[in-house]
Write a protein that holds these residues in place. Structure first.
Motif, PDB file in Angstrom:
ATOM      1  N   PRO A   1       0.802  -1.225   0.000  1.00  0.00           N
ATOM      2  CA  PRO A   1       0.000   0.000   0.000  1.00  0.00           C
ATOM      3  C   PRO A   1       0.836   1.277   0.000  1.00  0.00           C
ATOM      4  CG  PRO A   1      -0.844  -1.568   1.601  1.00  0.00           C
ATOM      5  CD  PRO A   1       0.484  -2.083   1.151  1.00  0.00           C
ATOM      6  N   GLY A   2       1.973   1.262   0.706  1.00  0.00           N
ATOM      7  CA  GLY A   2       2.831   2.446   0.736  1.00  0.00           C
ATOM      8  C   GLY A   2       2.210   3.632   1.432  1.00  0.00           C
ATOM      9  N   THR A   3       1.367   3.363   2.432  1.00  0.00           N
ATOM     10  CA  THR A   3       0.751   4.441   3.198  1.00  0.00           C
ATOM     11  C   THR A   3       1.759   5.018   4.196  1.00  0.00           C
ATOM     12  OG1 THR A   3      -0.174   2.693   4.602  1.00  0.00           O
ATOM     13  CG2 THR A   3      -1.630   3.664   2.947  1.00  0.00           C
ATOM     14  N   GLY A   4       1.320   5.968   5.027  1.00  0.00           N
ATOM     15  CA  GLY A   4       2.276   6.613   5.917  1.00  0.00           C
ATOM     16  C   GLY A   4       1.744   6.903   7.301  1.00  0.00           C
ATOM     17  N   GLN A   5       2.658   7.275   8.185  1.00  0.00           N
ATOM     18  CA  GLN A   5       2.317   7.730   9.532  1.00  0.00           C
ATOM     19  C   GLN A   5       3.107   9.001   9.848  1.00  0.00           C
ATOM     20  OE1 GLN A   5       3.469   4.104   9.577  1.00  0.00           O
ATOM     21  NE2 GLN A   5       1.379   3.710   8.912  1.00  0.00           N
ATOM     22  N   PHE A   6       2.516   9.819  10.691  1.00  0.00           N
ATOM     23  CA  PHE A   6       3.188  11.044  11.131  1.00  0.00           C
ATOM     24  C   PHE A   6       2.966  11.168  12.631  1.00  0.00           C
ATOM     25  CE2 PHE A   6       3.994  15.490  11.874  1.00  0.00           C
ATOM     26  CZ  PHE A   6       4.894  15.879  10.891  1.00  0.00           C
ATOM     27  N   PHE A   7       4.053  11.338  13.371  1.00  0.00           N
ATOM     28  CA  PHE A   7       3.956  11.447  14.826  1.00  0.00           C
ATOM     29  C   PHE A   7       4.586  12.763  15.296  1.00  0.00           C
ATOM     30  CE2 PHE A   7       3.896   6.886  14.048  1.00  0.00           C
ATOM     31  CZ  PHE A   7       2.834   6.476  14.849  1.00  0.00           C
ATOM     32  N   LEU A   8       3.927  13.375  16.268  1.00  0.00           N
ATOM     33  CA  LEU A   8       4.459  14.559  16.933  1.00  0.00           C
ATOM     34  C   LEU A   8       4.657  14.230  18.405  1.00  0.00           C
ATOM     35  CD1 LEU A   8       2.291  17.468  15.470  1.00  0.00           C
ATOM     36  CD2 LEU A   8       4.785  17.295  15.329  1.00  0.00           C
ATOM     37  N   ALA A   9       5.777  14.643  18.961  1.00  0.00           N
ATOM     38  CA  ALA A   9       6.035  14.483  20.384  1.00  0.00           C
ATOM     39  C   ALA A   9       6.368  15.851  20.957  1.00  0.00           C
ATOM     40  CB  ALA A   9       7.195  13.513  20.618  1.00  0.00           C
ATOM     41  N   VAL A  10       5.670  16.217  22.020  1.00  0.00           N
ATOM     42  CA  VAL A  10       5.838  17.546  22.612  1.00  0.00           C
ATOM     43  C   VAL A  10       6.165  17.415  24.094  1.00  0.00           C
ATOM     44  CG1 VAL A  10       4.787  19.802  23.013  1.00  0.00           C
ATOM     45  CG2 VAL A  10       4.146  18.478  20.982  1.00  0.00           C
ATOM     46  N   SER A  11       7.197  18.140  24.537  1.00  0.00           N
ATOM     47  CA  SER A  11       7.561  18.142  25.947  1.00  0.00           C
ATOM     48  C   SER A  11       6.707  19.171  26.684  1.00  0.00           C
ATOM     49  CB  SER A  11       9.037  18.497  26.106  1.00  0.00           C
ATOM     50  OG  SER A  11       9.352  18.719  27.475  1.00  0.00           O
ATOM     51  N   PRO A  12       5.905  18.748  27.671  1.00  0.00           N
ATOM     52  CA  PRO A  12       5.072  19.698  28.406  1.00  0.00           C
ATOM     53  C   PRO A  12       5.878  20.811  29.067  1.00  0.00           C
ATOM     54  CG  PRO A  12       4.380  17.450  28.868  1.00  0.00           C
ATOM     55  CD  PRO A  12       5.683  17.364  28.121  1.00  0.00           C
ATOM     56  N   GLU A  13       7.072  20.476  29.524  1.00  0.00           N
ATOM     57  CA  GLU A  13       7.909  21.466  30.195  1.00  0.00           C
ATOM     58  C   GLU A  13       8.336  22.586  29.255  1.00  0.00           C
ATOM     59  OE1 GLU A  13       8.384  18.197  30.375  1.00  0.00           O
ATOM     60  OE2 GLU A  13       7.728  17.866  32.444  1.00  0.00           O
ATOM     61  N   ALA A  14       8.417  22.283  27.971  1.00  0.00           N
ATOM     62  CA  ALA A  14       8.910  23.269  27.016  1.00  0.00           C
ATOM     63  C   ALA A  14       7.858  24.297  26.639  1.00  0.00           C
ATOM     64  CB  ALA A  14       9.407  22.557  25.753  1.00  0.00           C
ATOM     65  N   THR A  15       6.595  23.995  26.855  1.00  0.00           N
ATOM     66  CA  THR A  15       5.553  24.877  26.340  1.00  0.00           C
ATOM     67  C   THR A  15       4.570  25.415  27.377  1.00  0.00           C
ATOM     68  OG1 THR A  15       4.112  22.982  25.862  1.00  0.00           O
ATOM     69  CG2 THR A  15       5.596  23.701  24.099  1.00  0.00           C
ATOM     70  N   SER A  16       4.445  24.764  28.544  1.00  0.00           N
ATOM     71  CA  SER A  16       3.364  25.106  29.468  1.00  0.00           C
ATOM     72  C   SER A  16       3.754  26.031  30.608  1.00  0.00           C
ATOM     73  CB  SER A  16       2.770  23.826  30.066  1.00  0.00           C
ATOM     74  OG  SER A  16       3.698  23.223  30.954  1.00  0.00           O
ATOM     75  N   GLY A  17       5.037  26.321  30.743  1.00  0.00           N
ATOM     76  CA  GLY A  17       5.460  27.164  31.854  1.00  0.00           C
ATOM     77  C   GLY A  17       5.196  26.532  33.209  1.00  0.00           C
ATOM     78  N   GLY A  18       5.220  25.196  33.240  1.00  0.00           N
ATOM     79  CA  GLY A  18       5.027  24.475  34.489  1.00  0.00           C
ATOM     80  C   GLY A  18       3.570  24.250  34.866  1.00  0.00           C
ATOM     81  N   ALA A  19       2.642  24.653  33.992  1.00  0.00           N
ATOM     82  CA  ALA A  19       1.221  24.546  34.319  1.00  0.00           C
ATOM     83  C   ALA A  19       0.572  23.280  33.783  1.00  0.00           C
ATOM     84  CB  ALA A  19       0.467  25.765  33.769  1.00  0.00           C
ATOM     85  N   PHE A  20       1.329  22.444  33.089  1.00  0.00           N
ATOM     86  CA  PHE A  20       0.728  21.295  32.405  1.00  0.00           C
ATOM     87  C   PHE A  20       0.007  20.355  33.364  1.00  0.00           C
ATOM     88  CE2 PHE A  20       0.939  16.891  30.883  1.00  0.00           C
ATOM     89  CZ  PHE A  20       0.249  17.021  29.688  1.00  0.00           C
ATOM     90  N   ALA A  21       0.684  19.894  34.399  1.00  0.00           N
ATOM     91  CA  ALA A  21       0.106  18.889  35.299  1.00  0.00           C
ATOM     92  C   ALA A  21      -1.180  19.381  35.940  1.00  0.00           C
ATOM     93  CB  ALA A  21       1.124  18.492  36.367  1.00  0.00           C
ATOM     94  N   GLY A  22      -1.171  20.610  36.434  1.00  0.00           N
ATOM     95  CA  GLY A  22      -2.355  21.162  37.076  1.00  0.00           C
ATOM     96  C   GLY A  22      -3.508  21.333  36.107  1.00  0.00           C
ATOM     97  N   ASN A  23      -3.214  21.856  34.928  1.00  0.00           N
ATOM     98  CA  ASN A  23      -4.264  22.043  33.932  1.00  0.00           C
ATOM     99  C   ASN A  23      -4.829  20.715  33.451  1.00  0.00           C
ATOM    100  OD1 ASN A  23      -4.049  24.791  34.057  1.00  0.00           O
ATOM    101  ND2 ASN A  23      -2.893  25.032  32.153  1.00  0.00           N
ATOM    102  N   LEU A  24      -3.939  19.724  33.332  1.00  0.00           N
ATOM    103  CA  LEU A  24      -4.392  18.407  32.894  1.00  0.00           C
ATOM    104  C   LEU A  24      -5.393  17.824  33.888  1.00  0.00           C
ATOM    105  CD1 LEU A  24      -4.331  15.862  31.144  1.00  0.00           C
ATOM    106  CD2 LEU A  24      -2.262  15.148  32.384  1.00  0.00           C
ATOM    107  N   GLU A  25      -5.102  17.948  35.172  1.00  0.00           N
ATOM    108  CA  GLU A  25      -6.015  17.399  36.166  1.00  0.00           C
ATOM    109  C   GLU A  25      -7.329  18.158  36.210  1.00  0.00           C
ATOM    110  OE1 GLU A  25      -5.780  14.457  37.596  1.00  0.00           O
ATOM    111  OE2 GLU A  25      -4.071  14.424  36.236  1.00  0.00           O
ATOM    112  N   THR A  26      -7.296  19.454  35.915  1.00  0.00           N
ATOM    113  CA  THR A  26      -8.543  20.218  35.826  1.00  0.00           C
ATOM    114  C   THR A  26      -9.411  19.679  34.699  1.00  0.00           C
ATOM    115  OG1 THR A  26      -7.518  22.236  36.676  1.00  0.00           O
ATOM    116  CG2 THR A  26      -9.539  22.496  35.399  1.00  0.00           C
ATOM    117  N   VAL A  27      -8.777  19.426  33.558  1.00  0.00           N
ATOM    118  CA  VAL A  27      -9.504  18.893  32.408  1.00  0.00           C
ATOM    119  C   VAL A  27      -9.972  17.467  32.675  1.00  0.00           C
ATOM    120  CG1 VAL A  27      -9.311  18.231  29.983  1.00  0.00           C
ATOM    121  CG2 VAL A  27      -8.288  20.366  30.770  1.00  0.00           C
ATOM    122  N   ALA A  28      -9.062  16.606  33.130  1.00  0.00           N
ATOM    123  CA  ALA A  28      -9.391  15.203  33.348  1.00  0.00           C
ATOM    124  C   ALA A  28     -10.382  15.018  34.484  1.00  0.00           C
ATOM    125  CB  ALA A  28      -8.113  14.409  33.635  1.00  0.00           C
TER     126      ALA A  28
END
Length: 236
Positions: free
Chosen positions: A166-193
């Motif tokens: 078939p020759g199909t494809g995949q594309f993956f993105l990996a993002v470090s929470p520490e690099a983008t959230s200013g330390g707010a990732f864990a707290g915001n995640l629990e608010t959402v979850a």
């Protein structure tokens, strides 16, 4: 990919000349287990028609999001196709001679059908109507156009050997929470979850539960086992 995302904050992995990658969430969950947010796309042979059309233009095209829990696991994993149901479910019903529920697929004339065999001659119903077509297009851009893989329109079927790989494809993105959230990732995640605790459930919860219960073994239909044994004999 993981090493690059940790050092650079975000990284992408493009794969072409590929095939059915199995459960897409398996791969994004590995990214989450490394403490990164993982986003994955994979395209497939065309089976969804443009909204209002009858001829398939894009595949069921799954996407997956896996979010780390900060303890070496995944807080949740989304793994969903752009169609109402995975095409493999229709194929399974067709082989068993069983009907499919209304709304899963259309026959070759574009009419809703409950005949699994006729559905395989037609197209899969997009999830959420025209919005599902948009999701399939999003995945096609990432998994085929950005990777140089075959678009669904020219990819050969996953089942059988007709047409070659078939020759199909995949594309993956990996993002470090520490690099983008200013330390707010864990707290915001629990608010959402937290909104999903109680009567609701987070995506992937059933998958995690099944994984534990299936650790002792799973039941396999006799005809499926016979097919696997036959294939194993051919491979040997």
């Amino acid at each position: 990919l993981i090493e690059a995302a940790r050092s650079q904050g975000v990284a992408a992995l493009a794969i072409r000349n590929s095939y059915n990658c199995g459960a897409l969430g398996y791969h994004t969950e590995r990214i989450a287990q490394a403490g990164l947010v993982g986003l994955g796309f994979t395209n497939a042979p065309a089976s969804i028609a443009p909204w209002g059309g009858r001829k398939a233009a894009v595949g069921t095209n799954p996407l997956s999001l896996a979010v780390p829990d900060g303890q070496g696991g995944a807080r949740f994993v989304i793994d969903q196709s752009a169609s109402v149901v995975a095409k493999s479910e229709v194929i399974k019903r067709a082989r068993a001679g069983e009907p499919i529920p209304p709304g899963w697929a259309f026959d070759a004339s574009g009419e809703t059908t409950t005949d699994a065999g006729e559905a395989l001659k037609g197209t899969m119903a997009p999830a959420g109507g025209y919005k599902g077509v948009g999701t399939a297009l999003l995945v096609e851009i990432f998994a085929a156009c950005l990777t140089g893989a075959n678009p669904g329109l020219v990819a050969s079927p996953f089942s059988g050997t007709a047409g070659g790989p078939p020759g199909t494809g995949q594309f993956f993105l990996a993002v470090s929470p520490e690099a983008t959230s200013g330390g707010a990732f864990a707290g915001n995640l629990e608010t959402v979850a937290g909104a999903f605790i109680g009567e609701a459930r987070l995506p992937g919860t059933r998958r995690f539960g099944a994984r534990e219960s299936n650790a002792q073994g799973i039941e396999v239909a006799a005809e499926t086992l016979a097919t696997l044994e036959k294939l194993a004999g051919i491979a040997a």
